[in-house]
Design an enzyme around this catalytic site. Sequence first.
Site, mmCIF file in Angstrom:
data_model
loop_
_atom_site.group_PDB
_atom_site.id
_atom_site.type_symbol
_atom_site.label_atom_id
_atom_site.label_comp_id
_atom_site.label_asym_id
_atom_site.label_seq_id
_atom_site.Cartn_x
_atom_site.Cartn_y
_atom_site.Cartn_z
ATOM 1 N N ARG A 10 1.323 11.141 -12.116
ATOM 2 C CA ARG A 10 0.736 10.599 -10.481
ATOM 3 C C ARG A 10 1.002 12.270 -10.130
ATOM 4 O O ARG A 10 1.913 12.815 -10.198
ATOM 5 C CB ARG A 10 1.807 9.930 -10.022
ATOM 6 C CG ARG A 10 1.950 9.754 -8.732
ATOM 7 C CD ARG A 10 2.480 8.434 -8.632
ATOM 8 N NE ARG A 10 1.544 6.733 -8.451
ATOM 9 C CZ ARG A 10 1.708 5.828 -7.365
ATOM 10 N NH1 ARG A 10 3.059 5.690 -7.474
ATOM 11 N NH2 ARG A 10 1.399 5.402 -7.967
ATOM 12 N N HIS A 65 -7.781 7.069 -5.660
ATOM 13 C CA HIS A 65 -6.269 6.226 -6.621
ATOM 14 C C HIS A 65 -7.057 5.055 -7.067
ATOM 15 O O HIS A 65 -6.960 4.166 -6.256
ATOM 16 C CB HIS A 65 -5.327 5.387 -5.250
ATOM 17 C CG HIS A 65 -4.044 4.890 -6.048
ATOM 18 N ND1 HIS A 65 -3.788 4.850 -7.809
ATOM 19 C CD2 HIS A 65 -3.184 3.970 -5.313
ATOM 20 C CE1 HIS A 65 -2.667 4.055 -8.016
ATOM 21 N NE2 HIS A 65 -2.546 3.623 -6.510
ATOM 22 N N GLN A 84 -6.153 1.455 -8.821
ATOM 23 C CA GLN A 84 -5.600 0.204 -7.771
ATOM 24 C C GLN A 84 -7.104 0.065 -8.388
ATOM 25 O O GLN A 84 -7.413 -1.610 -7.797
ATOM 26 C CB GLN A 84 -4.919 1.676 -6.748
ATOM 27 C CG GLN A 84 -4.979 -0.003 -5.247
ATOM 28 C CD GLN A 84 -3.981 -0.644 -6.073
ATOM 29 O OE1 GLN A 84 -2.798 -0.156 -6.347
ATOM 30 N NE2 GLN A 84 -3.902 -2.146 -5.588
ATOM 31 N N ASP A 103 -3.326 -0.336 3.895
ATOM 32 C CA ASP A 103 -2.026 0.961 3.128
ATOM 33 C C ASP A 103 -1.117 0.935 4.397
ATOM 34 O O ASP A 103 -1.694 1.092 5.425
ATOM 35 C CB ASP A 103 -2.795 1.358 2.849
ATOM 36 C CG ASP A 103 -1.981 2.244 1.616
ATOM 37 O OD1 ASP A 103 -1.209 1.674 0.970
ATOM 38 O OD2 ASP A 103 -2.418 3.184 0.997
ATOM 39 N N CYS A 140 -2.906 -2.266 -1.619
ATOM 40 C CA CYS A 140 -2.613 -1.566 -2.942
ATOM 41 C C CYS A 140 -0.728 -1.983 -3.142
ATOM 42 O O CYS A 140 0.268 -1.811 -4.235
ATOM 43 C CB CYS A 140 -2.352 -0.605 -2.897
ATOM 44 S SG CYS A 140 -1.603 0.833 -1.815
ATOM 45 N N ARG A 177 -3.637 -4.879 -11.518
ATOM 46 C CA ARG A 177 -3.657 -3.007 -12.271
ATOM 47 C C ARG A 177 -3.593 -3.108 -14.193
ATOM 48 O O ARG A 177 -3.703 -2.444 -15.005
ATOM 49 C CB ARG A 177 -2.500 -2.238 -11.292
ATOM 50 C CG ARG A 177 -2.326 -2.929 -10.232
ATOM 51 C CD ARG A 177 -3.219 -1.754 -9.812
ATOM 52 N NE ARG A 177 -2.740 -0.387 -10.490
ATOM 53 C CZ ARG A 177 -1.973 0.605 -10.263
ATOM 54 N NH1 ARG A 177 -1.043 1.073 -8.548
ATOM 55 N NH2 ARG A 177 -1.968 2.044 -10.394
#
Length: 313
Positions: free
Chosen positions: A113, A140, A143, A231, A272, A300
Amino acid sequence: MSAAIDLGPKRPVHFLDIKDFTPEQLRALIGHAAQLKRQRRIGVPKKPLAGKTLAMVFEKPSTRTRVSFEVAIKELGGDAVVLSSRDMQLGRGETVHDTAHVLSRFVDGIMLRTGDARKLHALAQHASVPVINGLTDLSHPCQIMADILTFEEHKGPIKGRKIAWVGDGNNVAASFIEAAARFGFALRLACPAGYWPRPEVLEWAKAEGADVEVGIDPDWAADSADAMVTDTWLSMSDSEDQAAARAQAFAPYQVTAELMAKTTEGAIFLHCLPAHRGEEVAAEVIDGPASVVFDEAENRLHAQKAILALCLG
Ligand code: CP
Ligand code: NVA
């Protein structure tokens, strides 16, 4: 004596972005994720990654990605080493190149990440083990695999359906755009001027023939959508200095009950997480009946098990 043909060094299977995979490969991943989820529910022990170790390198904070990857690899029989770049020589200037070579001698896969997607690509270029994108400033993908699984559990096949994205044209939005092309759904993004997805991503989607359009009107995006997605207005890679300007630009883009009413009957709400109630989403929406955000968070784990099995299996 074995007459096996030497095909040269095996190239690792990285999971860097949705666009790197074919629709068939992605569909197989979703199918495997659903199967692993069912098996976990009935307690079928499967340890296909016994003896494998995943290094997880974090340059940015995480709750879901960290816990779901660690639980995923352990439930598949493997183990995880969790590293913060602050505690690594990487954080003091050791190169990504050297880090890639060294980690490849110890572990069977690396999840990163980072706030700089170029580091992810450099790591993948130099590592001899698979590299998985655990979020960058640009995308991402893990996700979005969980999001597709969640949509299909609640609403059936996503192909031909309509998804609304309202808010920032950020990293998560970029992976949604790639998914629209690969999974064949219509995506309508409503983002304020100046916060649209990167032109490269939109050009790629156009060249792929994806049904992706961007506008500035949340009502237009929400109209007859099967799912509403948003988001945070300030991502981890954005400067805190932008917070006030962003709050002002995004204020008309909050997902409210009124906006949800423009979607189809039974439309779901996805986020998310982490979420900011009263900013990108009203509490009555994220805590209301349309919200499936905790199923999305759980997924996830299942989606990443399928990704780990693909890359490390
Ligand atoms: N959605 C997500 O990636 O959450 P974390 O930042 O907690 O990992
Ligand atoms: N866009 C958000 C996603 C967090 C999971 C960020 O990058 O901070």
